[in-house]
Structures are given as structure tokens and as C-alpha cells.
Design a protein around this motif. Structure first.
Motif, short mmCIF file in Angstrom:
data_model
loop_
_atom_site.label_atom_id
_atom_site.label_comp_id
_atom_site.label_asym_id
_atom_site.label_seq_id
_atom_site.Cartn_x
_atom_site.Cartn_y
_atom_site.Cartn_z
N ARG A 29 0.83 -1.21 0.00
CA ARG A 29 0.00 0.00 0.00
C ARG A 29 0.87 1.26 0.00
N GLN A 30 1.94 1.22 0.78
CA GLN A 30 2.83 2.38 0.84
C GLN A 30 3.48 2.60 -0.53
N TRP A 31 3.90 1.53 -1.16
CA TRP A 31 4.50 1.65 -2.49
C TRP A 31 3.49 2.23 -3.47
N GLN A 32 2.23 1.73 -3.40
CA GLN A 32 1.19 2.24 -4.29
C GLN A 32 0.92 3.72 -4.03
N ALA A 33 0.91 4.10 -2.73
CA ALA A 33 0.69 5.50 -2.38
C ALA A 33 1.83 6.37 -2.91
N GLU A 34 3.08 5.86 -2.78
CA GLU A 34 4.22 6.60 -3.29
C GLU A 34 4.14 6.72 -4.81
N GLU A 35 3.73 5.67 -5.48
CA GLU A 35 3.58 5.70 -6.94
C GLU A 35 2.51 6.72 -7.34
N GLU A 36 1.41 6.73 -6.60
CA GLU A 36 0.33 7.70 -6.88
C GLU A 36 0.84 9.12 -6.65
N TYR A 37 1.59 9.32 -5.57
CA TYR A 37 2.15 10.64 -5.28
C TYR A 37 3.09 11.06 -6.41
N ARG A 38 3.97 10.15 -6.88
CA ARG A 38 4.88 10.45 -7.98
C ARG A 38 4.10 10.80 -9.26
N ARG A 39 3.06 10.02 -9.53
CA ARG A 39 2.24 10.26 -10.72
C ARG A 39 1.61 11.65 -10.64
N GLN A 40 1.04 11.95 -9.45
CA GLN A 40 0.41 13.26 -9.27
C GLN A 40 1.45 14.37 -9.37
N LEU A 67 4.30 14.25 -11.03
CA LEU A 67 4.69 14.39 -12.44
C LEU A 67 3.61 15.11 -13.24
N THR A 68 2.34 14.79 -12.97
CA THR A 68 1.23 15.46 -13.65
C THR A 68 1.25 16.95 -13.31
N ALA A 69 1.44 17.26 -12.04
CA ALA A 69 1.48 18.66 -11.61
C ALA A 69 2.68 19.36 -12.27
N LEU A 70 3.81 18.67 -12.35
CA LEU A 70 4.99 19.25 -12.97
C LEU A 70 4.74 19.52 -14.45
N GLU A 71 4.14 18.52 -15.11
CA GLU A 71 3.80 18.70 -16.53
C GLU A 71 2.83 19.84 -16.71
N ASP A 72 1.82 19.90 -15.81
CA ASP A 72 0.83 20.99 -15.90
C ASP A 72 1.52 22.33 -15.68
N SER A 73 2.41 22.40 -14.68
CA SER A 73 3.08 23.67 -14.41
C SER A 73 4.01 24.05 -15.56
N GLU A 74 4.68 23.05 -16.16
CA GLU A 74 5.53 23.34 -17.31
C GLU A 74 4.67 23.85 -18.47
N ALA A 75 3.54 23.19 -18.69
CA ALA A 75 2.64 23.62 -19.77
C ALA A 75 2.13 25.03 -19.49
#
Length: 150
Positions: free
Chosen positions: A107-118, A120-128
Motif C-alpha cells: 500500500r505504501q509503495w502504491q501511495a508513493e507511486e500515486e504521489y509520484r504520478r500526481q 509528475l502530472t502537476a509538474l507537466e501541468d506547471s511546465e505547460a
């Protein structure tokens, strides 16, 4: 015993005092020996009775000890069974603990993966957003330059 009795080779003549005394003496000794043997027999009978009673007592003790031994053995077997059950419970508890730890780690790994995904999405959004802002700023700047030229 009969062998000790003195028997004349010929039938005795009418009793003569010395023969009567010898027979009486042998008879008295024989009676004394019979009484002694009877006393020994009585004594041996008592000893035998005591031995038989002792054997009976010992047989009862052996039976009692056998019952106690059986009880101790059953108790020992119960203790071993309880120990084995406890060991199985510990193994199961350990296995459950390991499974829970694995589950928590998953669960912790999944939460960390979700956090990384979010992230990265936020980073991509901010770059855009930054690119759009930069493009807009460039357009505004170009418009200002154009307006300043006229």
C-alpha cells in the motif's frame, strides 16, 4: 525322622527297663522334633501370609503407580500437544504479521507511486502553464513592440 528310631532286629522281648528308657528317650526326642517342626511350620505359615499380604500391597502400589504414570504420560502428551499448538499459532501469527507487513509495504509503495504520478502530472501541468505564460508574455511583448513602433 524314622531312620533315627532304633528298631530291634527281632521283636522285642517283654519290656525291659533299659529298652523302655531308650525308646522313651527317642520318642520324647521325636515328639520334641515334631513340635519344633510344627512351630516352624506355623512360623513359616505366618511369614508366608505376611509375604502374600506384602505382595498384594505391592501389587496395589504397582497398580496405583501405573495409573499415576498413565496420568503423567497423558498430561505430558497434552502438554506436548499444547506446545505444538502454541508453536503453530506463533508460526501463523508470524506469517500473518509478515503478510500484513507485505500488505502495508504494498500500500505504501502504491501511495508513493500515486504521489509520484500526481507530482509528475502537476509538474507537466506547471511546465505547460509556464510555456503558455511564456508564449503569452512573448505575444504581449511583441504587441508592445509593435505598438511602440507605430
Amino acid at each position: 525322622p524314622e531312620e533315627e528310631l532304633v528298631r530291634p532286629a527281632t521283636p522285642p522281648a517283654p519290656c525291659t527297663p533299659p529298652l523302655d528308657d531308650a525308646l522313651a528317650c527317642q520318642l520324647t526326642r521325636g515328639i520334641a522334633q515334631i513340635e519344633e517342626l510344627a512351630a516352624i511350620d506355623t512360623s513359616l505359615s505366618r511369614v508366608l501370609a505376611r509375604l502374600e499380604a506384602t505382595v498384594s500391597d505391592k501389587e496395589r502400589e504397582v497398580a496405583t503407580l501405573t495409573e499415576k504414570l498413565d496420568e503423567v504420560q497423558r498430561s505430558f502428551e497434552d502438554t506436548i500437544a499444547a506446545y505444538r499448538a502454541t508453536a503453530r499459532c506463533r508460526e501463523m501469527k508470524h506469517a500473518l504479521g509478515v503478510a500484513r507487513l507485505h500488505e502495508v509495504a504494498q500500500r505504501q509503495w502504491q501511495a508513493e507511486e500515486e504521489y509520484r504520478r500526481q507530482w509528475l502530472t502537476a509538474l507537466e501541468d506547471s511546465e505547460a502553464l509556464a510555456l503558455r505564460g511564456r508564449a503569452r508574455a512573448d505575444r504581449v511583448e511583441a504587441q508592445h513592440r509593435e505598438a511602440n513602433r507605430h
